[in-house]
Each structure stands twice: as structure tokens, then as C-alpha cells.
Scaffold this motif. Structure first.
Motif, PDB file in Angstrom:
ATOM      1  N   ILE A 183      99.625  46.076 -76.207  1.00 20.39           N
ATOM      2  CA  ILE A 183     100.594  45.777 -75.081  1.00 20.39           C
ATOM      3  C   ILE A 183     100.425  46.791 -73.897  1.00 20.39           C
ATOM      4  O   ILE A 183     100.586  46.353 -72.577  1.00 20.39           O
ATOM      5  CB  ILE A 183     101.991  45.747 -75.698  1.00 20.39           C
ATOM      6  CG1 ILE A 183     101.901  44.603 -76.938  1.00 20.39           C
ATOM      7  CG2 ILE A 183     103.141  45.398 -74.757  1.00 20.39           C
ATOM      8  CD1 ILE A 183     103.254  44.822 -77.741  1.00 20.39           C
TER       9      ILE A 183
ATOM     10  N   GLN B 287      99.304  46.089 -69.669  1.00 18.46           N
ATOM     11  CA  GLN B 287      99.766  45.997 -68.541  1.00 18.46           C
ATOM     12  C   GLN B 287     100.135  47.444 -67.930  1.00 18.46           C
ATOM     13  O   GLN B 287     100.448  47.752 -66.758  1.00 18.46           O
ATOM     14  CB  GLN B 287     101.193  45.387 -68.649  1.00 18.46           C
ATOM     15  CG  GLN B 287     101.113  44.032 -69.599  1.00 18.46           C
ATOM     16  CD  GLN B 287     102.274  43.167 -69.121  1.00 18.46           C
ATOM     17  OE1 GLN B 287     102.945  42.590 -69.868  1.00 18.46           O
ATOM     18  NE2 GLN B 287     102.827  43.537 -67.961  1.00 18.46           N
TER      19      GLN B 287
ATOM     20  N   ILE C  49     105.055  47.957 -68.196  1.00 20.51           N
ATOM     21  CA  ILE C  49     105.834  47.382 -69.415  1.00 20.51           C
ATOM     22  C   ILE C  49     107.014  47.946 -69.485  1.00 20.51           C
ATOM     23  O   ILE C  49     107.314  49.136 -69.138  1.00 20.51           O
ATOM     24  CB  ILE C  49     104.760  47.774 -70.609  1.00 20.51           C
ATOM     25  CG1 ILE C  49     104.962  46.706 -71.764  1.00 20.51           C
ATOM     26  CG2 ILE C  49     105.036  49.183 -71.020  1.00 20.51           C
ATOM     27  CD1 ILE C  49     104.551  45.345 -71.488  1.00 20.51           C
ATOM     28  N   THR C  50     107.843  47.115 -70.079  1.00 20.17           N
ATOM     29  CA  THR C  50     109.395  47.674 -70.244  1.00 20.17           C
ATOM     30  C   THR C  50     109.562  47.653 -71.726  1.00 20.17           C
ATOM     31  O   THR C  50     109.035  46.755 -72.577  1.00 20.17           O
ATOM     32  CB  THR C  50     110.283  46.522 -69.690  1.00 20.17           C
ATOM     33  OG1 THR C  50     110.403  45.466 -70.417  1.00 20.17           O
ATOM     34  CG2 THR C  50     110.126  46.459 -68.188  1.00 20.17           C
TER      35      THR C  50
ATOM     36  N   ARG D 128     112.155  46.546 -73.210  1.00 22.32           N
ATOM     37  CA  ARG D 128     112.403  45.100 -73.717  1.00 22.32           C
ATOM     38  C   ARG D 128     111.322  44.245 -74.018  1.00 22.32           C
ATOM     39  O   ARG D 128     111.186  43.304 -75.055  1.00 22.32           O
ATOM     40  CB  ARG D 128     113.452  44.411 -72.701  1.00 22.32           C
ATOM     41  CG  ARG D 128     114.678  44.917 -73.015  1.00 22.32           C
ATOM     42  CD  ARG D 128     115.634  43.729 -72.370  1.00 22.32           C
ATOM     43  NE  ARG D 128     116.012  44.005 -71.213  1.00 22.32           N
ATOM     44  CZ  ARG D 128     117.270  44.791 -70.737  1.00 22.32           C
ATOM     45  NH1 ARG D 128     117.979  45.158 -71.762  1.00 22.32           N
ATOM     46  NH2 ARG D 128     117.418  45.161 -69.399  1.00 22.32           N
ATOM     47  N   GLN D 129     110.331  44.306 -73.124  1.00 19.87           N
ATOM     48  CA  GLN D 129     109.396  43.510 -73.228  1.00 19.87           C
ATOM     49  C   GLN D 129     108.300  43.836 -74.751  1.00 19.87           C
ATOM     50  O   GLN D 129     108.133  43.014 -75.528  1.00 19.87           O
ATOM     51  CB  GLN D 129     107.984  43.507 -72.213  1.00 19.87           C
ATOM     52  CG  GLN D 129     108.478  42.654 -70.761  1.00 19.87           C
ATOM     53  CD  GLN D 129     107.668  43.194 -69.796  1.00 19.87           C
ATOM     54  OE1 GLN D 129     106.343  42.773 -69.840  1.00 19.87           O
ATOM     55  NE2 GLN D 129     108.209  43.544 -68.713  1.00 19.87           N
TER      56      GLN D 129
ATOM     57  N   LYS E 149     110.296  42.625 -77.428  1.00 19.52           N
ATOM     58  CA  LYS E 149     110.374  41.333 -77.660  1.00 19.52           C
ATOM     59  C   LYS E 149     108.817  40.835 -78.470  1.00 19.52           C
ATOM     60  O   LYS E 149     108.776  40.095 -79.155  1.00 19.52           O
ATOM     61  CB  LYS E 149     110.549  40.637 -76.529  1.00 19.52           C
ATOM     62  CG  LYS E 149     110.360  39.094 -76.496  1.00 19.52           C
ATOM     63  CD  LYS E 149     110.681  38.429 -75.215  1.00 19.52           C
ATOM     64  CE  LYS E 149     112.022  37.890 -75.251  1.00 19.52           C
ATOM     65  NZ  LYS E 149     112.626  37.070 -74.176  1.00 19.52           N
ATOM     66  N   ARG E 150     107.821  41.366 -77.818  1.00 25.50           N
ATOM     67  CA  ARG E 150     106.562  41.227 -78.242  1.00 25.50           C
ATOM     68  C   ARG E 150     106.288  41.834 -79.676  1.00 25.50           C
ATOM     69  O   ARG E 150     105.382  41.227 -80.425  1.00 25.50           O
ATOM     70  CB  ARG E 150     105.258  41.597 -77.288  1.00 25.50           C
ATOM     71  CG  ARG E 150     105.355  40.775 -76.136  1.00 25.50           C
ATOM     72  CD  ARG E 150     104.347  41.265 -75.506  1.00 25.50           C
ATOM     73  NE  ARG E 150     102.910  40.965 -76.110  1.00 25.50           N
ATOM     74  CZ  ARG E 150     101.728  41.249 -75.332  1.00 25.50           C
ATOM     75  NH1 ARG E 150     101.565  41.586 -73.970  1.00 25.50           N
ATOM     76  NH2 ARG E 150     100.655  41.179 -76.234  1.00 25.50           N
TER      77      ARG E 150
END
Lengths: 188, 188, 188, 188
Positions: B21, B25, B30-31, B33-34, B37-38
DNA sequence: TATGAATGAGTATTCATTCAT
DNA sequence: CATGAATGAATACTCATTCAT
């Protein structure tokens, strides 16, 4: 009568000075406010010359591609021996390491940007690589053309080593590696 | 006690999956939260296992350093000829290119992070480089130890070429460069 | 276990309270910070419930359309005389003037928004107008159906007069106009 | 002296052309740069003629009030029958709908502006309404003076209906409503 | 341990306004 | 008079982080 400013000239000057800032902190970590402050202008002025942060960044990449770095090679000594020409190239590269490192960091940011960006390939990239290779080839005059690419790969590798070790590389090691290259290539 | 083991095990599992991840990015883009979620967890859970985004990132780098990549080389064929051993190393490198590219992108983010970070040198980095070099040296068994570094530099250079040309590199070119390396080193 | 909040319920409550704020200052003049402050939440929370300022606004319009205003008419007295039913309707309208004025101001903002907005017609608008007309018609029971629209037009006109004169309208004038309507329609 | 006349003349010309721009997008959505561009002048020039965006807007409202719209009625046919005079008025109104709609949108913006503005009542507004009413009364010559206001209310209502339905109103419906008005008033 | 609602400082960007030319 | 470059406060929106449940 309007304020007399050469818009394009000033824009490129700002662009020039923005390179170091981007390379230092990376696209994501730098803010437009910081860029403006370090350039000595207001954010409004920055946006007067560039449409967005992304636009500024892309113009920077393009500017970097159009700048003919290999011009420098032309001023390099025309040595008779292949080894001396190799040494001259690598020496020049090392002398301008800061610049090439900035370029590398910009490329990486650019690479990560392309992921989501529109798939329309930026054509200025291709021209850039072609030109770099051609100039190097015509200067080195190596019998085996594949060796030109090999030299390029070697120099890129040196760059990464610098990045990994944060520049704390002894000049002895560099000289040694350069001589390995010279020895290997010179001996066919 | 078993709880602690589970906690740590789960943490490392998340860490493992977070690598791709981040590399995809970049740290800045990248955040949390992302990431959450992933990874299929909530942000709260993420913060239960990692103190902060920066902490997660640093643990990731450390994890990467502790992971002994050179283990793979041990499983490589013990070829009699130096050239074959070189080919095996480069071939392995190319097969795992995606991973090394992720690593490179992470390094760059790490590099740009160190600028403002406290100057206390992360010791795990040094160990990593030392180990990598030693393993490669003991596998290749080259007469000239400087050539080991040269091979490392060469492989780093290949990585950058991939990045520059966005992976659109013909396998012919790669084979050619590899053979140049083999030819040069094998001929002393 | 998560914090127990009925997301949708709270969203609609915020929506409800946002109506007055938008109507008071207009879409362009109000800021998200001001809205958040007046709702007693942070901007972050506001964005947790609504995707954007535009989204909040559109949900507001939709909410307004779905709210069945004509419910009120059902509770109105079922007068035998047409004139009394007209008076009841207008009286109710006047009593809730503040609400209808807010609605008008919202409509105008909405109108100016549609100019650049996508041409996909919001279907909830059509249903709203149809329902309003039908309810009014079934309550008033006028012999001539065109008179129902006429009454609607009249009430809209009153609303604009209020806006123009900033609410400084004497109740005598209002009564007079209402009686003109009653007299005209009642006399066929 | 002649300079001043020119200045003022040009100012009012710009004002005139600015009406459509404000009405089209609303006070909040339009920018001074856009106004300047559409008027074909620079922002500097705009500020040479108007003290501020608010000032420009207020002058616009004032200009609109001073412009004697009812002049047009004077050129209307002096019909013998009350019904024909009503029809002439409404027909004229409908023919100039775009203008009146612009005016409405401007009023709403003005209304929302007054909220925070100083409470010193703009006197030009009162005069405007008085004049409009008087002109209409003297043209229509209705026996019942309250009917004059009723006609005004009716026409305002039509305007709102247009706004609500985005101009997609069938001319049959309009004719019908107009005839309802004529029938009701003409029959006392 | 896990959730996700809540926070508010921080980001890119816009815009009314000023002013040197 | 006219221009448009320059300004910086303000805007919509994001995001790492906290915390009640």
C-alpha cells in the motif's frame, strides 16, 4: 500601462528555484505555502504563474527534460584513451551529484503520480532519454554500443547507493568502483 | 502471554500487507483511513497496533531491513562457473522486481523523511547493507571483492532504469545488459 | 462496539436545522465553518455527514420536497363555504410565513445552481409540485380547477411582496388582499 | 467638466451591462475578475469606476430602482375595456420576463445582503414601489383600488412559478391564468 | 479489543483589492 | 485613465488522531 514583467521569464526562474524545494521534501510533504515563502512570493503570486501544485510539478519535470544536461559533456576534455573519457564522465557526474539526486527524487515522485494520472504518455520523456544516450555514446566512442547503456546503468546505481547511505560514502570507494568500471570496459 | 504473541503476530501481518500500500502510493499520498480500509480494519484498530502513521511507516522500514532477503540466494543453484552464478543472481532479482521496486519507493520516502527527523541514525540500516553485501559475496565467490559492490551497483541501476521507463523495457535489452556484466566480470 | 449513533437520524436533524441558516444568508454567503459552528459541531463532523457543501445543499432541497407540507391542510377545518376554506388556507400560509420564505430563498439559490449543474433533472421536484397542487385542489373543492393554480400563484405573489417590503406589511393590507381573492373566486 | 460627464456616462453603461451578469450567477458566485472580463475591461478599471464589489452591486440596485419601468406602460394601447388593459399589462410583463426574472434574482441577493448590512433603510426602494403602483393604477383605472395590488401580487406569483418550473411553462397555462384574472376582476 | 464518530489544525485554491507602471 | 501583477485572508475540504461506547 501595466506593470512590466516578463511573465514567461519570471515563471521559468521560479520553476528553476522550485526544483530544489521539491527534491528536498517530496511532492506530498511540501505545501504551496512553503514553496511560496521560500521563493519569496505570496501564494497568490504562485498561483498567478502556475495553475496548481500539480501543474507546477509537471512543468518542473518538463523543464528538467528540456534542459540539455549533456551540454556539459561537450565541454569535457577530449581524451584519447577510453578510460580517461570514462573517468571524465563519471567525475562530472559526481561533481553534479546534488543535481542528479534532486532529479532522481523528482522522478520517483513523478512515477508515483503517473499511477492515477491520465494514461496519455508524456512525450518529452522519450526525447530526453534518447538524447542523453546519444550524447553519451558520441562522447565515449565505445566499440560496443551496449556498453553505453551499461555505463548509464552504472551511474544510476551509484546514485541509488548515495541515497541509501545518505551521502556518507567514502571517496575511496567511489574511486574504486569507477576504476572497476574503467578496467572492465577498457579491457573489452 | 499468549495474548501478547497474538498481538505481535497480528501486528506483523498487518505490517506485511501494508508494504504494498505504501509503495503503491507513497507515504504522503496514502491516508490512514485508506490503509485501514484496505487492511479490512477500522482506523481505531490500526491505532491500536501502531502508535501513529509515522510509527507504522518506521516499523515497516525496520521490518523490511530485518527480513533477510538473501535467504533466497541460499536456495539458488550452486553453479561452478562465475558467469552462471551472476546470471542466477540477476535472474532472481528480475523475478522479484516488483518487490525491489516497492522497496526503492519506500527508501525514497524514508530518505525524504529523515530530513526533518531526529538525526539519531537508525542502526538497523547499517546491518541490513552489511548483511546483503556479505551474503552476495559468499555466494558469488568473486576473486576481486570490489566486484561484489559493482554487481550491487549494477542491479540498483537496472532498478532505476525500470522506474524511468515505467517497466516498458524489453527483455532483450535486459539479457544484453546482464551478459555485458557477465562478460566483463568473467574476463577479469 | 462503536459509538452508538443513529447516523441517518442525526443527519436529518442537522439537515433540518441547516435550512434556516442557508435561507438566512444564501448559499454563496454562508461558509461551512459558520454552518458547523451554528449547528454546534466541528467542520469535520459536518463532512462526516455530508459529502460537500453542494451535497448538503442538495439534500436540503430534497428533504424539503419530500416533507409533505400539505399534511397541515388536512388538519385544517373542513368549512362548508368556499370562502372559509380559502381563508383557512391563506391564514395557514401566513402563519407559517417564515418557513415559506426560507423555502423561497432556497429555491432561488437552487435555481442559480442549476445553471451550471448537470442537466439531469431532479425528479423529486416534479413530484413535489404535483402533490402540492393535488392536496390543495382536494381541500378547496373549487368548481373551476384553473382556480387552484390561481390561488397558488396568488400565495406566491404574497410571498414576494413580503420579500420586497422586508416583512413590513400591515396586516390590514393582507386581510384586504385575502378578501379580494375570496370575493373574486367566491363570486365565480 | 466634460470629463466628469464622460466618466459618469461610462459608469452607467458598465452598470447597465453588469445587471445581466449578476442576475445570471448571483452576487456570491460572480467574481470581480469575471465581471471585468465580460465587460471587456481590466479589474483595475472596474475599481476605477466602482469602489468595491458591494458598491457596484448597490449602485446596480439603485439604478434599477431609478429606471422607470412603468414608462413602457405609457406606450401601451389605451383600451376601452378593463379586460383588454389587464391583458396588455400581463402581456407586456410576459414579453419582458427575462428582465423581471433578473430583477427578482437581484432582489433576493439584495435581501440576503441587508441582513448584516447597516439598518439604514435605502430610501430609493420605497419610491420605486410607490411609483410602480401609481403608474399601474392610473393605467388600469380599476374601480376598486385594492385590485391594483392584487394584479401586482398575481404577476409576482407568475414570476415565481416560472422560477420554480425553470421556464418550462406552457403558454396555454399562462393564457388560462391570465383569463382567470381578467374574468374575476372584470366581473367585479 | 474493536469501532467509527468527532475533532480542528492544516491543505490547495480563490478572490476582492491595491498599486507600480 | 488603464493595466494586470501582487497580496493574503478566507474558503471548501482533508486527515491524523482521540475517545466514548
Amino acid at each position: 500601462m501595466p506593470k512590466i514583467v516578463d511573465h514567461n521569464r519570471y515563471r521559468r526562474e521560479l520553476l528553476q528555484r522550485a526544483l530544489a524545494i521539491f527534491a528536498e521534501q517530496g511532492y506530498g510533504a511540501i505545501t504551496m505555502r512553503q514553496i511560496a515563502k521560500r521563493l519569496g512570493v505570496s501564494t497568490g503570486t504562485l498561483y498567478h504563474y502556475f495553475p496548481s501544485k500539480e501543474g507546477l510539478f509537471m512543468q518542473l519535470v518538463q523543464e528538467l527534460c528540456e534542459r540539455d544536461i549533456t551540454d556539459f559533456f561537450d565541454q569535457a576534455p577530449v581524451a584519447a584513451a577510453v578510460g580517461d573519457r570514462l573517468r571524465a564522465v563519471v567525475a562530472f557526474y559526481l561533481e553534479n551529484f546534488r543535481f542528479y539526486q534532486q532529479q532522481l527524487l523528482l522522478w520517483v515522485d513523478f512515477h508515483q503520480h503517473r499511477q492515477r494520472a491520465a494514461p496519455d504518455e508524456q512525450p518529452f520523456l522519450q526525447g530526453f532519454w534518447q538524447r542523453t544516450r546519444d550524447r553519451l555514446a558520441s562522447y565515449l566512442q565505445l566499440p560496443n554500443p551496449a556498453h553505453v547503456d551499461f555505463v548509464l546503468v552504472f551511474m544510476d546505481g551509484l546514485l541509488l547507493q548515495f541515497l541509501y547511505h545518505r551521502g556518507e560514502i567514502e571517496s575511496d570507494w567511489l574511486t574504486q568502483q569507477m576504476e572497476v568500471l574503467v578496467a572492465l570496459i577498457d579491457a573489452h
